[in-house]
Enzyme design. Structure first.
Site, PDB file in Angstrom:
ATOM      1  N   GLY A  48       0.858  -1.172   0.000  1.00  0.00           N
ATOM      2  CA  GLY A  48       0.000   0.000   0.000  1.00  0.00           C
ATOM      3  C   GLY A  48       0.897   1.224   0.000  1.00  0.00           C
ATOM      4  O   GLY A  48       1.839   1.288  -0.776  1.00  0.00           O
ATOM      5  N   GLU A  49       0.627   2.124   0.893  1.00  0.00           N
ATOM      6  CA  GLU A  49       1.464   3.322   0.986  1.00  0.00           C
ATOM      7  C   GLU A  49       1.949   3.430   2.429  1.00  0.00           C
ATOM      8  O   GLU A  49       1.159   3.661   3.341  1.00  0.00           O
ATOM      9  CB  GLU A  49       0.634   4.541   0.565  1.00  0.00           C
ATOM     10  CG  GLU A  49       1.460   5.585  -0.179  1.00  0.00           C
ATOM     11  CD  GLU A  49       2.395   6.334   0.752  1.00  0.00           C
ATOM     12  OE1 GLU A  49       3.550   6.567   0.385  1.00  0.00           O
ATOM     13  OE2 GLU A  49       1.955   6.670   1.868  1.00  0.00           O
ATOM     14  N   SER A  50       3.239   3.246   2.608  1.00  0.00           N
ATOM     15  CA  SER A  50       3.761   3.074   3.966  1.00  0.00           C
ATOM     16  C   SER A  50       3.596   4.319   4.845  1.00  0.00           C
ATOM     17  O   SER A  50       3.350   4.190   6.044  1.00  0.00           O
ATOM     18  CB  SER A  50       5.222   2.635   3.914  1.00  0.00           C
ATOM     19  OG  SER A  50       5.988   3.554   3.171  1.00  0.00           O
ATOM     20  N   CYS A  80       6.097  -5.396   0.478  1.00  0.00           N
ATOM     21  CA  CYS A  80       6.214  -4.075  -0.126  1.00  0.00           C
ATOM     22  C   CYS A  80       6.117  -2.974   0.946  1.00  0.00           C
ATOM     23  O   CYS A  80       7.026  -2.846   1.749  1.00  0.00           O
ATOM     24  CB  CYS A  80       5.183  -3.927  -1.236  1.00  0.00           C
ATOM     25  SG  CYS A  80       5.674  -2.723  -2.450  1.00  0.00           S
ATOM     26  N   ARG A 107      13.014   3.191  -0.474  1.00  0.00           N
ATOM     27  CA  ARG A 107      11.643   3.271  -1.001  1.00  0.00           C
ATOM     28  C   ARG A 107      11.638   3.651  -2.472  1.00  0.00           C
ATOM     29  O   ARG A 107      12.524   4.348  -2.932  1.00  0.00           O
ATOM     30  CB  ARG A 107      10.838   4.345  -0.262  1.00  0.00           C
ATOM     31  CG  ARG A 107      10.348   3.937   1.077  1.00  0.00           C
ATOM     32  CD  ARG A 107       9.467   5.036   1.660  1.00  0.00           C
ATOM     33  NE  ARG A 107       8.177   5.144   0.994  1.00  0.00           N
ATOM     34  CZ  ARG A 107       7.325   6.154   1.189  1.00  0.00           C
ATOM     35  NH1 ARG A 107       7.637   7.123   2.005  1.00  0.00           N
ATOM     36  NH2 ARG A 107       6.172   6.165   0.552  1.00  0.00           N
ATOM     37  N   ILE A 133       5.401  -3.340  -7.561  1.00  0.00           N
ATOM     38  CA  ILE A 133       4.636  -2.114  -7.808  1.00  0.00           C
ATOM     39  C   ILE A 133       5.249  -0.975  -6.994  1.00  0.00           C
ATOM     40  O   ILE A 133       5.173  -0.974  -5.767  1.00  0.00           O
ATOM     41  CB  ILE A 133       3.153  -2.289  -7.406  1.00  0.00           C
ATOM     42  CG1 ILE A 133       2.530  -3.463  -8.164  1.00  0.00           C
ATOM     43  CG2 ILE A 133       2.380  -0.994  -7.677  1.00  0.00           C
ATOM     44  CD1 ILE A 133       1.151  -3.839  -7.670  1.00  0.00           C
ATOM     45  N   ARG A 134       5.857  -0.050  -7.689  1.00  0.00           N
ATOM     46  CA  ARG A 134       6.581   1.054  -7.005  1.00  0.00           C
ATOM     47  C   ARG A 134       7.281   0.512  -5.762  1.00  0.00           C
ATOM     48  O   ARG A 134       7.125   1.003  -4.638  1.00  0.00           O
ATOM     49  CB  ARG A 134       5.630   2.199  -6.654  1.00  0.00           C
ATOM     50  CG  ARG A 134       5.128   2.919  -7.912  1.00  0.00           C
ATOM     51  CD  ARG A 134       4.361   4.192  -7.661  1.00  0.00           C
ATOM     52  NE  ARG A 134       5.073   5.168  -6.855  1.00  0.00           N
ATOM     53  CZ  ARG A 134       6.101   5.919  -7.272  1.00  0.00           C
ATOM     54  NH1 ARG A 134       6.561   5.775  -8.483  1.00  0.00           N
ATOM     55  NH2 ARG A 134       6.659   6.790  -6.478  1.00  0.00           N
ATOM     56  N   HIS A 169       4.909  -8.323  -4.458  1.00  0.00           N
ATOM     57  CA  HIS A 169       3.572  -8.694  -3.963  1.00  0.00           C
ATOM     58  C   HIS A 169       3.288 -10.158  -4.302  1.00  0.00           C
ATOM     59  O   HIS A 169       2.842 -10.448  -5.407  1.00  0.00           O
ATOM     60  CB  HIS A 169       2.505  -7.836  -4.648  1.00  0.00           C
ATOM     61  CG  HIS A 169       2.469  -6.423  -4.198  1.00  0.00           C
ATOM     62  ND1 HIS A 169       1.563  -5.946  -3.285  1.00  0.00           N
ATOM     63  CD2 HIS A 169       3.232  -5.369  -4.540  1.00  0.00           C
ATOM     64  CE1 HIS A 169       1.765  -4.661  -3.084  1.00  0.00           C
ATOM     65  NE2 HIS A 169       2.766  -4.290  -3.835  1.00  0.00           N
ATOM     66  N   GLU A 171       0.921 -11.857  -3.210  1.00  0.00           N
ATOM     67  CA  GLU A 171      -0.536 -12.053  -3.194  1.00  0.00           C
ATOM     68  C   GLU A 171      -1.174 -11.672  -4.529  1.00  0.00           C
ATOM     69  O   GLU A 171      -2.347 -11.933  -4.748  1.00  0.00           O
ATOM     70  CB  GLU A 171      -1.154 -11.269  -2.028  1.00  0.00           C
ATOM     71  CG  GLU A 171      -1.350  -9.780  -2.226  1.00  0.00           C
ATOM     72  CD  GLU A 171      -0.069  -8.947  -2.161  1.00  0.00           C
ATOM     73  OE1 GLU A 171       1.045  -9.506  -2.117  1.00  0.00           O
ATOM     74  OE2 GLU A 171      -0.192  -7.701  -2.181  1.00  0.00           O
TER      75      GLU A 171
HETATM   76  N1  GLN Z   1       5.754   2.817  -2.800  1.00  0.00           N
HETATM   77  C1  GLN Z   1       5.053   2.338  -1.638  1.00  0.00           C
HETATM   78  C2  GLN Z   1       5.633   2.939  -0.351  1.00  0.00           C
HETATM   79  O1  GLN Z   1       6.680   3.472  -0.391  1.00  0.00           O
HETATM   80  C3  GLN Z   1       5.097   0.826  -1.557  1.00  0.00           C
HETATM   81  C4  GLN Z   1       4.461   0.238  -2.782  1.00  0.00           C
HETATM   82  C5  GLN Z   1       3.643  -0.967  -2.521  1.00  0.00           C
HETATM   83  O2  GLN Z   1       3.363  -1.380  -1.391  1.00  0.00           O
HETATM   84  N2  GLN Z   1       3.181  -1.537  -3.609  1.00  0.00           N
HETATM   85  O3  GLN Z   1       5.017   2.843   0.669  1.00  0.00           O
END
Ligand code: GLN
Length: 189
Positions: A48-50, A80, A107, A133-134, A169, A171
């Site tokens: 997600g987005e940390s 992630c 990151r 993913i990113r 990921h 999952e």
């Molecule tokens: N870019 C996200 C972060 O820095 C991590 C990306 C992800 O969980 N798919 O939190």
């Protein structure tokens, strides 16, 4: 029966739930403090987005109880953003979180164009599909950390005792291998 708690304040938690259900494991979503009363054998910190997740963990008073559980040996899988939450140090961010795992993490390490990609690579001895993913990567590991996967010369999976972290990921693929590996840590605890 094994029960796994999945942090569900933000991000890609449903997919973990689906994989674990496929494996016959009971799950519940952690959205607030009282959810922790359900008791769990293992914890998943999803992607997600940390920064957002870290803030929500504090706002919901979940931060310290979860950190205590991890420090107490509860098996945890961080994928992630979940891996970012576990890291002792972030090379390019001042927001550090649980700091329970002796890894240094960078990151958004693959830049914008390479933000998302798919590959098959070795995890331990087994080739598995990996969706990035990113994604972050692990730039440094401490002496107690076992490196489990390297992709393009970058560490993308590692384990330190009860803590398992992946930059990708697992999952979001049709392979259940990584979750089975995590469940073996849970069972051997
Ligand atoms: N870019 C996200 C972060 O820095 C991590 C990306 C992800 O969980 N798919 O939190």
């Amino acid at each position: 029966m094994i029960t796994i708690g999945i942090l569900a304040v933000q991000g890609a938690f449903i997919e973990h739930k689906h994989i674990l259900e496929k494996l016959g494991v009971k799950t519940f979503e952690i959205r607030q403090l009282r959810d922790l009363k359900k008791g769990m054998d293992g914890l998943i910190l999803p992607g997600g987005e940390s920064t957002a997740m870290g803030k929500l963990l504090h706002d919901l008073n979940l931060f310290k109880p979860l950190q205590d559980l991890i420090q107490g040996g509860l098996p945890v899988l961080g994928t992630c953003a979940g891996m970012i939450l576990l890291a002792k140090k972030l090379t390019n961010d001042s927001h550090i979180h649980f700091q329970t795992m002796d890894i240094e993490v960078e990151r958004n390490a693959y830049g914008r164009q390479l933000g998302s990609f798919f590959t098959n690579a070795l995890f331990g001895e087994k080739e598995i599909p990996m969706t990035f993913i990113r994604a972050p990567y692990i730039s440094k590991v401490g002496p107690g950390v076992e490196v489990l996967s390297v992709v393009n010369d970058r560490i993308v999976a590692a384990r330190e005792n009860n803590q398992l972290a992946t930059a990708f990921h697992p999952e979001l693929t049709d392979s259940t291998y990584l979750h089975e590996y995590f469940l073996s840590i849970v069972k051997n605890r």
